[in-house]
Design a protein around this motif. Structure first.
Motif, short mmCIF file in Angstrom:
data_model
loop_
_atom_site.label_atom_id
_atom_site.label_comp_id
_atom_site.label_asym_id
_atom_site.label_seq_id
_atom_site.Cartn_x
_atom_site.Cartn_y
_atom_site.Cartn_z
N TRP A 70 6.90 26.00 22.39
CA TRP A 70 5.99 26.73 21.28
C TRP A 70 7.04 27.80 20.32
CZ3 TRP A 70 4.27 30.84 19.05
CH2 TRP A 70 3.03 30.74 18.39
N HIS A 71 7.53 28.38 21.26
CA HIS A 71 8.28 29.65 20.43
C HIS A 71 9.41 28.90 19.61
CE1 HIS A 71 10.84 33.18 20.00
NE2 HIS A 71 11.66 32.59 20.27
N GLU A 72 10.15 28.37 20.15
CA GLU A 72 11.42 27.58 19.46
C GLU A 72 10.82 26.71 18.44
OE1 GLU A 72 14.49 27.84 20.14
OE2 GLU A 72 14.07 29.30 21.67
N THR A 73 9.89 26.13 18.56
CA THR A 73 9.23 25.42 17.16
C THR A 73 8.62 26.21 16.22
OG1 THR A 73 8.45 23.33 18.88
CG2 THR A 73 7.35 23.70 16.59
N MET A 74 7.89 27.23 16.51
CA MET A 74 7.42 28.09 15.44
C MET A 74 8.55 29.00 14.93
SD MET A 74 4.44 27.20 14.98
CE MET A 74 2.73 28.37 14.84
N ALA A 75 9.52 29.44 15.79
CA ALA A 75 10.55 30.28 15.22
C ALA A 75 11.05 29.49 13.95
CB ALA A 75 11.62 30.70 16.07
N ARG A 76 11.29 28.14 14.12
CA ARG A 76 12.03 27.24 13.07
C ARG A 76 11.20 27.14 11.99
NH1 ARG A 76 14.40 25.84 17.97
NH2 ARG A 76 16.60 25.31 17.83
N VAL A 77 9.66 26.83 12.23
CA VAL A 77 8.75 26.66 11.15
C VAL A 77 8.42 27.85 10.32
CG1 VAL A 77 6.28 26.49 11.12
CG2 VAL A 77 7.30 24.90 12.66
N VAL B 205 0.89 -0.94 0.17
CA VAL B 205 0.09 -0.01 0.11
C VAL B 205 0.80 1.21 -0.08
CG1 VAL B 205 -1.70 1.35 1.25
CG2 VAL B 205 -1.90 -1.29 1.17
N ILE B 206 0.44 2.16 -0.56
CA ILE B 206 1.30 3.61 -0.74
C ILE B 206 0.17 4.48 -0.35
CG2 ILE B 206 2.24 5.52 -2.11
CD1 ILE B 206 3.50 2.75 -2.31
N ILE B 207 0.64 5.15 0.92
CA ILE B 207 -0.21 6.44 1.49
C ILE B 207 0.49 7.73 1.45
CG2 ILE B 207 -1.13 7.33 3.65
CD1 ILE B 207 -1.64 4.45 4.54
N ARG B 208 -0.23 8.52 0.83
CA ARG B 208 0.13 10.05 0.76
C ARG B 208 -0.26 10.66 1.84
NH1 ARG B 208 -1.35 14.46 -2.37
NH2 ARG B 208 -2.98 13.23 -3.24
N THR B 209 0.66 11.56 2.63
CA THR B 209 0.21 12.16 3.76
C THR B 209 0.38 13.65 3.64
OG1 THR B 209 2.31 12.08 4.92
CG2 THR B 209 0.98 10.07 4.91
N THR B 210 0.19 14.53 4.72
CA THR B 210 0.20 15.94 4.88
C THR B 210 1.38 16.17 5.73
OG1 THR B 210 -1.02 15.78 7.12
CG2 THR B 210 -2.23 16.28 5.28
N PHE B 211 2.44 15.19 5.85
CA PHE B 211 3.64 15.24 6.61
C PHE B 211 4.59 16.33 6.01
CE2 PHE B 211 7.81 13.56 7.86
CZ PHE B 211 7.64 13.90 9.22
N ASP B 212 5.14 17.15 6.83
CA ASP B 212 6.23 18.29 6.24
C ASP B 212 7.48 17.70 7.07
OD1 ASP B 212 7.83 20.20 5.73
OD2 ASP B 212 6.11 21.34 5.26
N PRO B 213 8.58 17.13 6.41
CA PRO B 213 9.90 16.74 7.08
C PRO B 213 10.54 18.02 7.72
CG PRO B 213 9.63 15.91 5.00
CD PRO B 213 8.42 16.66 4.86
N ARG B 214 10.29 19.16 7.19
CA ARG B 214 11.00 20.27 7.71
C ARG B 214 10.45 20.63 8.80
NH1 ARG B 214 10.60 25.85 7.75
NH2 ARG B 214 8.63 25.99 6.70
N LEU B 215 9.04 20.72 8.99
CA LEU B 215 8.22 21.08 10.18
C LEU B 215 8.76 20.16 11.36
CD1 LEU B 215 7.40 23.13 8.23
CD2 LEU B 215 4.89 22.83 9.08
N GLN B 216 8.75 18.82 10.84
CA GLN B 216 8.96 17.78 11.84
C GLN B 216 10.35 17.96 12.53
OE1 GLN B 216 6.94 15.37 12.94
NE2 GLN B 216 8.33 14.57 14.34
N LYS B 217 11.10 18.31 11.62
CA LYS B 217 12.56 18.72 12.22
C LYS B 217 12.68 19.82 13.08
CE LYS B 217 17.72 18.72 11.06
NZ LYS B 217 17.94 19.78 11.78
N ALA B 218 11.98 20.85 12.69
CA ALA B 218 11.70 22.09 13.53
C ALA B 218 11.38 21.53 14.96
CB ALA B 218 10.91 22.95 12.79
N ALA B 219 10.11 20.73 15.08
CA ALA B 219 9.55 20.62 16.24
C ALA B 219 10.38 19.69 17.08
CB ALA B 219 8.27 19.92 15.87
N ASP C 278 10.79 29.91 9.73
CA ASP C 278 12.13 30.69 9.10
C ASP C 278 11.91 30.80 7.57
OD1 ASP C 278 14.65 31.41 8.88
OD2 ASP C 278 15.46 29.25 8.67
N GLY C 279 12.05 31.88 6.87
CA GLY C 279 12.05 31.96 5.36
C GLY C 279 10.61 32.39 4.97
N LEU C 280 9.77 32.39 5.93
CA LEU C 280 8.28 32.65 5.52
C LEU C 280 8.25 34.13 5.66
CD1 LEU C 280 6.15 29.77 7.07
CD2 LEU C 280 7.09 30.11 4.57
N THR C 281 7.09 34.79 5.03
CA THR C 281 6.91 36.24 5.04
C THR C 281 5.91 36.33 5.74
OG1 THR C 281 7.40 36.63 2.82
CG2 THR C 281 6.14 38.33 3.63
#
Length: 733
Positions: free
Chosen positions: A660-667, A360-374, A669-672
């Protein structure tokens, strides 16, 4: 007359033997005869005992030989019949390559890249002829250097293994087995015994039985191996082995392992990668590079040495391979998403996920960059701001406003799954529940500047007696706006507002936002006496951000069978029906923004970004929360002990807000930066707390002053509700 005077010669028999040569010594016949007789008599009389036992020994040897030869012949016939018995039952090679009893699940992130696997992964069929030569040589050098010369079993190898086992103080069959690759393949085939769910409680029990080592089983294994040697070629046996060997992390076969660890085919691995894969055969879990890369590399160096000793590599080639060790693929190296993957596996039916017999192949909403940030944020805070040795746990969820979960950390051990505190732990929510109290008020027409008196307050609860809430600072603050009450997380005003708008309204709105666990019946409902999970709380806050619609957190986007293009199931979003009006939602966003700007959540501030959120601390500080959002993402953080031990000096506005602050600061990063969708009330000097055109009533008996909407506002709201009902967009749009 002629014979006169002569004697007649005597008659003499003709000589039968030639005359002795002149000068030859003559032995007396009697002496020779007597001497020989004496010696023979001495030998017979002096060696009688020896002759007896010698004869007995020779008789026994002849008997043993006769019996042994017949037994050997019978044994050979029995072995031959046994070999023939297995020989005729062996199927074609192609039927033996995929040895799994269940299928696999491959999970793709939001961009379509593999980030996790579940079940038993089979990468596809490979053959001894097409696999990378370095891998083929590494396996033979490691497992069976005489593979191409023996007949299925190696007496020399067995004898050597027994000698090593005995010298190391183990039983003769414990430890080193001396098994050939053919014997190992026979064991992988479970000696022809197929898995039967009716006979075995589980696959694990079946496989454990297949791995049992007894004298009888070793004998059967040897016979089965010889049958394989008679049925298949050496390369066919090696092909079966390469496809069926278990190599850790759920990988069955070298193709799956090469894909899992290096992101490439087993036909393309180099010498260092081949050595690392071959090294897994001894102990797949112990030497798996995803568990301990350094240990796996050390094992690979040993394999490279064996390959050099056996002539598969030159000294220069071995040195180059050791100097350039195998590197894990990005997906294998990150080892992220374990909690998320386990959670998504529960989103589909078991027969297509946990117990699937298909791939089975499952496509998900997972974002590796955000996961690493958390994960990095959690690790950083615990390393720098939590005392060493602390057993406190934490969990993080990051999602979009529609409920698409992007990252999930279920505990401090971020590289593994197991008990997921983000989805499984029901904990009291504390003050993190208060936004839903004010959501009920705002939806009924209250404004952020409506006021409530913070004063001693007692409610007589039938069956429980008087209930008198207290603020965290044990002080009263007089008349405050709803914004100020939420901003500073005052308890008395929250209970008053809840009683004013009706507990049932609060319960309904909280349940509609997804907090559907057993909600408290008494006035303590307003203070978060009910329990919920972090993912549901974060989803409820996402509903506030998206304008007041309910949200069902989701991670599975599409599920399909491998090789198929049409999905069997899928989901495009998690938003449901409207719960509160958009105006109420935007007003609540403003109030929660003030809680971060000037209230209990100030440690969660992100420079340059508008942030809204709410802290939560339960009785005796057993749970601490911070949940908040920007215009782009919602994130929730929970902290506490698994055994409900109170936290020491921790509140929701402390370490959870910092995580939360440390997570979202990384999340971010680079966004406007984008502004929050909030409705800021118009403040007037003459009538603080009013929207334009609003007047106030004198109160409702609970000390809450509620503004009345003007006729135009009422007409506008009724019109919007009617249009919403007609268009199916819910009330209050």
């Amino acid at each position: 007359m002629g014979s006169k005077g002569r004697r007649t010669p005597p008659l003499v028999a003709e000589r039968r033997y030639p005359a002795k040569k002149a000068g030859a010594k003559k032995r007396a016949p009697t002496r020779r005869k007597s001497t020989g007789t004496k010696r023979r008599r001495t030998r017979r009389s002096g060696n009688a005992v020896t002759r007896f036992f010698g004869g007995l020994f020779r008789w026994i040897l002849r008997l043993v030989w006769r019996i042994g030869s017949r037994l050997a012949l019978m044994g050979a016939v029995v072995v031959g019949l046994a070999v023939f018995y297995f020989y005729v039952q062996l199927p074609p090679v192609s039927a033996l390559l995929d040895g799994r009893n269940r299928g696999s699940v491959t999970l793709l992130d939001r961009s379509g890249q593999v980030f996790a696997w579940r079940g038993e992964q089979f990468g596809g069929q490979i053959t001894a002829a097409t696999v990378a030569p370095a891998l083929k040589n590494a396996v033979i050098a490691t497992e069976d250097r005489r593979f191409y010369s023996h007949f299925g079993i190696s007496p020399r190898g067995v004898a050597g293994a027994i000698r090593i086992n005995l010298s190391e103080g183990r039983g003769p069959l414990s430890g080193h087995g001396g098994s050939t690759i053919t014997q190992q393949t026979a064991k992988l085939l479970c000696l022809g015994v197929a898995y039967d769910p009716a006979q075995w409680k589980s696959e694990a029990e079946y496989e454990a039985d297949c791995r049992r080592t007894t004298l009888a089983r070793k004998a059967k294994e040897a016979v089965y191996a010889m049958a394989m040697e008679a049925k298949y070629t050496k390369d066919e046996i090696l092909t079966i082995y390469l496809n069926r060997a278990y190599l850790g992390a759920g990988a069955r076969g070298f193709e799956a392992a090469a894909q899992r660890y290096f992101g490439k085919s087993a036909n393309q691995v180099n010498a260092s990668e081949a050595a690392m894969l071959a090294g897994l055969l001894k102990a797949p879990t112990t030497y798996a590079p995803t568990n301990n890369l350094e240990r796996s590399r050390n094992r690979a160096n040993l394999i490279l040495g064996l390959m050099q000793d056996q002539g598969y590599l030159t000294a220069k080639q071995a040195a180059i391979a050791k100097a350039n060790p195998a590197e894990l693929s990005a997906a294998a190296e990150s080892r992220s998403g374990g909690y998320f993957a386990d959670w998504v596996m529960g989103a589909g039916p078991d027969f297509l996920t946990r117990t699937t017999t298909e791939d089975v192949i499952i496509r998900t909403t997972f974002d590796p960059r955000l996961q690493k940030a958390a994960e990095d944020a959690l690790k950083d805070v615990f390393e720098t701001k939590v005392k060493p040795g602390s057993k406190a746990e934490a969990a993080i969820v990051v999602m979009s406003a529609d409920g698409a979960v992007r990252a999930m950390v279920g505990g401090r051990k971020t590289t593994i799954g197991g008990f997921n505190r983000a989805t499984m732990a029901l904990r009291q929510t504390g003050s993190a529940f208060k936004p839903f109290v004010y959501a009920a008020a705002l939806d009924l027409g209250y404004t952020p500047n409506a006021t409530v008196v913070d004063e001693p307050y007692t409610i007589n609860v039938p069956g429980s007696g008087p209930y008198a809430p207290e603020n965290y600072d044990r002080r009263f603050h007089g008349r405050v706006t709803l914004t100020e009450a939420l901003q500073h997380s005052y308890n008395v005003p929250a209970v008053k507002v809840s009683e004013s708008v009706g507990r049932e309204n609060v319960r309904r709105i909280a349940a509609d936002f997804g907090l559907d666990s057993d909600l408290a019946l008494g006035p303590a409902l307003a203070l978060g006496a009910s329990e919920s999970t972090l993912i549901k709380m974060t989803g409820a806050y996402a509903g506030i951000l998206n304008g007041g619609s309910s949200v069902t957190p989701y991670g599975l986007v599409e599920l399909r069978l491998k090789g198929e293009t049409e999905p069997l199931m899928g989901q495009e979003g998690g938003m449901g029906e409207r719960v509160i009006s958009e105006r109420a939602a935007r007003s609540l966003v403003y109030m929660m923004h003030r809680a971060v700007e000037a209230g209990t959540g100030q440690r969660a501030q992100l420079p340059g970004w508008q942030v809204a959120g709410k802290t939560g601390t339960t009785s005796a500080a057993r749970d601490a929360w911070f949940i908040g959002f920007t215009a782009d993402y919602v994130a929730g953080v929970w902290m506490g002990y698994d055994d409900n031990t109170p936290l020491s000096g921790v509140t929701g506005g402390g370490l959870p807000a910092e995580i939360w602050h440390e997570t979202m600061a990384r999340v971010h990063d680079g966004l406007t930066p984008r502004p929050l969708p909030m409705l800021v009330p118009d403040r007037r000097d003459t009538a603080p707390g009013q929207y334009p055109g609003e007047t106030y009533s004198s109160g409702d008996g609970n000390g809450v002053e509620r503004p009345r909407e003007t006729g135009g506002d009422v007409a506008e709201r009724i019109l919007l509700e009617v249009l919403g009902a007609i268009l199916g967009t819910g009330r209050g749009n």
